[in-house]
Design a protein around this motif. Structure first.
Motif, PDB file in Angstrom:
ATOM      1  N   LYS A 180      41.232 -12.987  44.734  1.00  0.00           N
ATOM      2  CA  LYS A 180      40.062 -12.335  44.471  1.00  0.00           C
ATOM      3  C   LYS A 180      38.914 -12.029  45.202  1.00  0.00           C
ATOM      4  N   LYS A 181      38.611 -13.292  45.687  1.00  0.00           N
ATOM      5  CA  LYS A 181      37.275 -13.415  46.629  1.00  0.00           C
ATOM      6  C   LYS A 181      37.463 -12.614  47.802  1.00  0.00           C
ATOM      7  N   PHE A 182      38.889 -12.826  48.363  1.00  0.00           N
ATOM      8  CA  PHE A 182      39.273 -12.047  49.668  1.00  0.00           C
ATOM      9  C   PHE A 182      39.182 -10.533  49.358  1.00  0.00           C
ATOM     10  N   ARG A 183      39.626 -10.017  48.193  1.00  0.00           N
ATOM     11  CA  ARG A 183      39.718  -8.667  48.024  1.00  0.00           C
ATOM     12  C   ARG A 183      38.133  -8.128  47.897  1.00  0.00           C
ATOM     13  N   TYR A 184      37.340  -8.958  47.062  1.00  0.00           N
ATOM     14  CA  TYR A 184      36.033  -8.596  47.038  1.00  0.00           C
ATOM     15  C   TYR A 184      35.272  -8.695  48.567  1.00  0.00           C
ATOM     16  N   ARG A 222      58.367 -12.051  48.917  1.00  0.00           N
ATOM     17  CA  ARG A 222      57.987 -10.774  49.684  1.00  0.00           C
ATOM     18  C   ARG A 222      56.884 -10.661  50.673  1.00  0.00           C
ATOM     19  N   TRP A 223      56.083 -11.638  50.253  1.00  0.00           N
ATOM     20  CA  TRP A 223      54.727 -11.891  51.519  1.00  0.00           C
ATOM     21  C   TRP A 223      55.346 -12.565  52.679  1.00  0.00           C
ATOM     22  N   ILE A 252      53.710 -10.920  55.609  1.00  0.00           N
ATOM     23  CA  ILE A 252      52.362 -10.156  55.336  1.00  0.00           C
ATOM     24  C   ILE A 252      51.213 -10.817  55.925  1.00  0.00           C
ATOM     25  N   ILE A 253      51.123 -12.256  55.967  1.00  0.00           N
ATOM     26  CA  ILE A 253      49.870 -12.782  56.201  1.00  0.00           C
ATOM     27  C   ILE A 253      49.464 -12.605  57.715  1.00  0.00           C
ATOM     28  N   LEU A 272      43.878  -3.491  50.632  1.00  0.00           N
ATOM     29  CA  LEU A 272      43.748  -3.562  49.281  1.00  0.00           C
ATOM     30  C   LEU A 272      45.221  -3.157  48.580  1.00  0.00           C
ATOM     31  N   GLU A 273      45.933  -2.249  49.063  1.00  0.00           N
ATOM     32  CA  GLU A 273      47.246  -2.004  48.586  1.00  0.00           C
ATOM     33  C   GLU A 273      48.407  -3.181  48.665  1.00  0.00           C
ATOM     34  N   ILE A 274      48.020  -4.140  49.441  1.00  0.00           N
ATOM     35  CA  ILE A 274      48.753  -5.399  49.481  1.00  0.00           C
ATOM     36  C   ILE A 274      48.401  -6.304  48.619  1.00  0.00           C
ATOM     37  N   LEU A 275      47.127  -6.341  48.409  1.00  0.00           N
ATOM     38  CA  LEU A 275      46.629  -7.358  47.574  1.00  0.00           C
ATOM     39  C   LEU A 275      46.701  -7.309  46.090  1.00  0.00           C
ATOM     40  N   VAL A 276      46.769  -5.955  45.798  1.00  0.00           N
ATOM     41  CA  VAL A 276      46.466  -5.540  44.274  1.00  0.00           C
ATOM     42  C   VAL A 276      47.471  -6.108  43.614  1.00  0.00           C
ATOM     43  N   PRO A 277      49.064  -6.121  43.807  1.00  0.00           N
ATOM     44  CA  PRO A 277      50.060  -6.385  43.023  1.00  0.00           C
ATOM     45  C   PRO A 277      49.845  -8.190  43.024  1.00  0.00           C
TER      46      PRO A 277
END
Length: 296
Positions: A198-202, A281-282, A287-288, A219-224
């Protein structure tokens, strides 16, 4: 989750102090908007919106810490965030118990209603604490934040290397928490991974004007993952509540809680399986590594 106020007029070449002032002003406005509605009633929606807004404000404060003396402001905003969180937790528990009660057999409803009444009693105390926190926020924190915003000085570029270093550090913390969760996928490690994600997204949202081309993909990658971890956390909170009640509450409440435990355990197992698939999946899609490349 309500979106943050869009910040206009910034580019990667903007001065960092100017970007900080504009973004902090926007995040402050996002906190103050639900604040006015909470002066009459501590509604579920208003508390939730203000809590999300305080998290976004704190993310900006931490990003721009080097542009001004913001540590004390951050500490005070955290106090408000914590008070909002205490009320929000009771709201969620209360509403979930109300839904669960309607689905239970008649002999268990009385016990569940007693449990709801206990949650309501806690809400009165935590609401009073939130009222005091809102008063401190309005009288002390807002003036201090406005003062610090006026003192900011930093000629670095908003879209410079400092931004990407900060985001790479946030991403590294997410990666570490993923590794810990893979080793021990319990409630504690799941909660820590949720917070770091969450902190990374913000933090990404703070830099949206400077990273507009990559922001949507990030953001699309992080949301799920973030949403799945939130649902898993909700199940863990319910298990903790029901476990405590089934061991220590009066007989009617204990029996009612035990009827729900198996359902919540199944829900928790389902959420954990979904997170496991998302993390797989990541890993399979690297993904990283892709995120690192996006951040330069």
């Amino acid at each position: 989750m309500p979106p943050p106020t869009p910040i206009r007029g910034l580019s990667p070449a903007s001065r960092l102090d100017e970007a900080a002032r504009r973004i902090l002003a926007g995040r402050l406005a996002d906190v103050r908007h639900p604040e006015f509605s909470l002066s009459d009633e501590l509604s579920l929606e208003g508390v939730h919106d203000m809590r999300v807004a305080t998290r976004r404000l704190r993310a900006a404060l931490q990003v721009f810490r080097q542009t001004g003396r913001l540590d004390e402001v951050d500490r005070q905003v955290k106090q408000l965030q914590d008070a909002l969180g205490e009320v929000r937790d009771i709201h969620v528990q209360r509403d979930w118990l109300a839904q669960a009660t309607r689905k239970q057999k008649a002999q268990h409803r009385a016990g569940l209603k007693d449990l709801q009444h206990r949650r309501e009693a806690l809400l009165d105390d935590r609401s009073a604490r939130l009222r005091r926190a809102l008063k401190r926020w309005s009288e002390r924190t807002v003036p201090l934040l406005l003062l610090r915003m006026g003192e900011m000085k930093d000629a670095h570029a908003y879209g410079g290397g400092r931004i990407r270093r900060h985001l790479r550090q946030r991403l590294k913390r997410v990666e570490k928490r993923m590794a810990r969760y893979a080793e021990a996928p319990d409630a504690i490690t799941a909660h820590e991974l949720r917070k770091k994600t969450k902190k990374f997204r913000y933090a990404l949202e703070v830099f949206q004007p400077a990273l507009s081309r990559t922001m949507e993909a990030l953001l699309e990658i992080l949301v799920p993952l973030q949403e799945g971890l939130g649902e898993l956390h909700d199940a863990d909170v319910r298990l903790e509540l029901l476990g405590h009640v089934s061991a220590e509450a009066p007989p009617a409440e204990r029996e009612a809680a035990r009827t729900l435990l198996e359902t919540v355990r199944e829900e928790r197992a389902q959420r954990a399986a979904e997170i496991a698939r998302e993390l797989q999946r990541w890993q399979s899609e690297q993904i990283i590594r892709r995120l690192r490349r996006m951040l330069g």
